[in-house]
Design an enzyme around this catalytic site. Sequence first.
Site, PDB file in Angstrom:
ATOM      1  N   SER A 134      41.893  35.052  44.299  1.00 51.06           N
ATOM      2  CA  SER A 134      40.919  35.507  43.306  1.00 51.06           C
ATOM      3  C   SER A 134      40.640  34.430  42.270  1.00 51.06           C
ATOM      4  O   SER A 134      41.503  33.615  41.948  1.00 51.06           O
ATOM      5  CB  SER A 134      41.435  36.755  42.579  1.00 51.06           C
ATOM      6  N   LYS A 188      44.981  42.453  46.984  1.00 48.74           N
ATOM      7  CA  LYS A 188      43.701  41.823  46.607  1.00 48.74           C
ATOM      8  C   LYS A 188      42.562  42.842  46.674  1.00 48.74           C
ATOM      9  O   LYS A 188      41.661  42.843  45.811  1.00 48.74           O
ATOM     10  CB  LYS A 188      43.391  40.633  47.529  1.00 48.74           C
ATOM     11  N   HIS A 191      42.837  44.870  43.647  1.00 44.50           N
ATOM     12  CA  HIS A 191      42.350  44.028  42.543  1.00 44.50           C
ATOM     13  C   HIS A 191      40.829  44.140  42.449  1.00 44.50           C
ATOM     14  O   HIS A 191      40.259  44.326  41.367  1.00 44.50           O
ATOM     15  CB  HIS A 191      42.771  42.570  42.778  1.00 44.50           C
ATOM     16  N   ASN A 192      40.167  44.046  43.597  1.00 40.90           N
ATOM     17  CA  ASN A 192      38.707  44.109  43.592  1.00 40.90           C
ATOM     18  C   ASN A 192      38.201  45.496  43.211  1.00 40.90           C
ATOM     19  O   ASN A 192      37.167  45.624  42.553  1.00 40.90           O
ATOM     20  CB  ASN A 192      38.148  43.698  44.954  1.00 40.90           C
ATOM     21  N   GLU A 195      38.360  45.554  39.667  1.00 37.59           N
ATOM     22  CA  GLU A 195      37.259  44.677  39.213  1.00 37.59           C
ATOM     23  C   GLU A 195      35.936  45.455  39.198  1.00 37.59           C
ATOM     24  O   GLU A 195      35.174  45.399  38.215  1.00 37.59           O
ATOM     25  CB  GLU A 195      37.185  43.469  40.168  1.00 37.59           C
TER      26      GLU A 195
HETATM   27  C1  6PG Z   1      37.620  37.477  43.192  1.00 42.45           C
HETATM   28  C2  6PG Z   1      36.423  38.329  43.525  1.00 42.45           C
HETATM   29  C3  6PG Z   1      35.794  37.916  44.810  1.00 42.45           C
HETATM   30  C4  6PG Z   1      34.640  38.810  45.254  1.00 42.45           C
HETATM   31  C5  6PG Z   1      33.430  38.725  44.415  1.00 42.45           C
HETATM   32  C6  6PG Z   1      32.241  39.510  44.939  1.00 42.45           C
HETATM   33  O1  6PG Z   1      38.660  38.076  43.006  1.00 42.45           O
HETATM   34  O2  6PG Z   1      37.490  36.265  43.077  1.00 42.45           O
HETATM   35  O3  6PG Z   1      36.842  39.652  43.678  1.00 42.45           O
HETATM   36  O4  6PG Z   1      36.785  37.928  45.807  1.00 42.45           O
HETATM   37  O5  6PG Z   1      34.276  38.432  46.521  1.00 42.45           O
HETATM   38  O6  6PG Z   1      33.717  39.130  43.119  1.00 42.45           O
HETATM   39  O7  6PG Z   1      32.555  40.786  45.360  1.00 42.45           O
HETATM   40  P1  6PG Z   1      31.388  41.848  45.616  1.00 42.45           P
HETATM   41  O8  6PG Z   1      30.296  41.147  46.337  1.00 42.45           O
HETATM   42  O9  6PG Z   1      31.995  42.915  46.486  1.00 42.45           O
HETATM   43  O10 6PG Z   1      30.978  42.331  44.288  1.00 42.45           O
END
Ligand code: 6PG
Length: 475
Positions: A134, A188, A191-192, A195
């Site tokens: 990430s 991960k 985590h997303n 996010e």
């Molecule tokens: C990270 C992000 C990354 C992710 C983008 C776009 O941790 O660096 O999570 O891995 O791919 O943020 O994600 P989306 O296209 O699903 O919004």
Amino acid sequence: MIMHHGDADIGVYGLGTMGSALALNLADHGFKVAVSNKEADWIVPFIDASGPLEARLTGTETLSDFVAAIARPRSILFMIPSGAPMDAMIDAIMPLLDEGDTIIDGGNADFNDTRRRSAAFKGTGRHFVGMGVSGGAEGARHGPSMMVGGTPHSWDQLRPMVQAIAAKFEGDPCVAHLGPDGAGHFVKTVHNGIEYADMQMIAEVYGLLRDTGGQSAPEIGALFEGWQNGPLSSYLIEVSAAALKTVDPETGQPLVDVILDQAGQKGTGRWTLIEALKLGQSASTIEAAVGARGWSSEKGTRVTAEPQLPEMPQQSDFPPPADLEHALLAARILGHAQGFRILAAASADFDWQLDMARISEIWRAGCIIRSALLDDFAAAFRGDAPQGELVLAPAISEMLERSIGALRRVVAAAVLAGVAVPSLSAALAWYDTIRRGRGTANLIQAQRDFFGAHGFERLDAEGPHHGIWNPIQKT
Ligand code: 6PG
């Protein structure tokens, strides 16, 4: 292209944004890196553009030359699209690998694929690692946060390199071996999911300020900038503040005002949700965020509906900025708490022994959700927070106690003004669910038994029971 046979510390295959940044980061830290790419014509320009790092980079066009350029036992990092391309790559490289070699999938892979691949590698003497990376391109180049799965053998092999290139939080590298097989990719994915929820909550506060507060993008940006000095301090607030203050050179308008309100998604938020549901967990803040992205894409439906579904919003007092700040804080805590519960449930289900404190620690720098709060979460998990029960840790529940009133006021104001705040509302509803010892599922059980004889438990007696229900009264 200078060829050095067999002395590269690691191979990096896939010279897209993330792969090339990781290769340069490794070279920057003194490692010799063999690089390759499906489109072979990317290799020479990449090495030529690497300046003084060129001496540590070995470009190879064929897969066999690439493998041969790496010292044994080999570490080979793949930064290629997840899914079928990774399976095809495994099939192609497997015959070229030797005992003890490790291949690493550093993409955003579905952890179910990672578990399947890890199982297929078992007993072959070769190792497969799913590693979540990430931090975007900047993180990959100068210090990402990395969530590593796979075998202890692979971790021993990788540790010096990933610790060197990772982001550091007060000297502590933001990387850890979190568990076997799919553990790294699962963490991960969550985590997303967090996010997604965090981005959505920030966007909801922005929407309130814009649509009921009448504030301009730069004004909201300035407010967010101020929040960087408080408990909301985080990369995502920093990014949002800077984005809101950016001017479009073509029109002179704030750039966000000329961006179509239609968000993309690659799938990791949805995966978090699917896995949470499979584990019987509520991921309502994340669901709200994924759903909001879905609705954002239905621009046509919304535009058609706007005049047909009119509403006269009642006047409501607009919450002061301090309320918005505290509301976002409470919702952020609750969004993370849902994420940690999903991790705890998966850990129990897959017998991973995930360490919530360490996960919080490696999210303190480098990754997209890095924030001041993660240090508090790490301390709570190191202290007396039961694994997964973040909201019950005294320091965290005190923070919630101070901020939940603001979340209540902000959600109420948004509801009265007719502004959708799905993620903020979901956080509040979840909080109000978990803080009530007596819920309403007694009626659900009654309904189930009524129409399906599903049975229920009584408060005052052991064992399954059935009701002798009154007949439905026809009116
Ligand atoms: C990270 C992000 C990354 C992710 C983008 C776009 O941790 O660096 O999570 O891995 O791919 O943020 O994600 P989306 O296209 O699903 O919004």
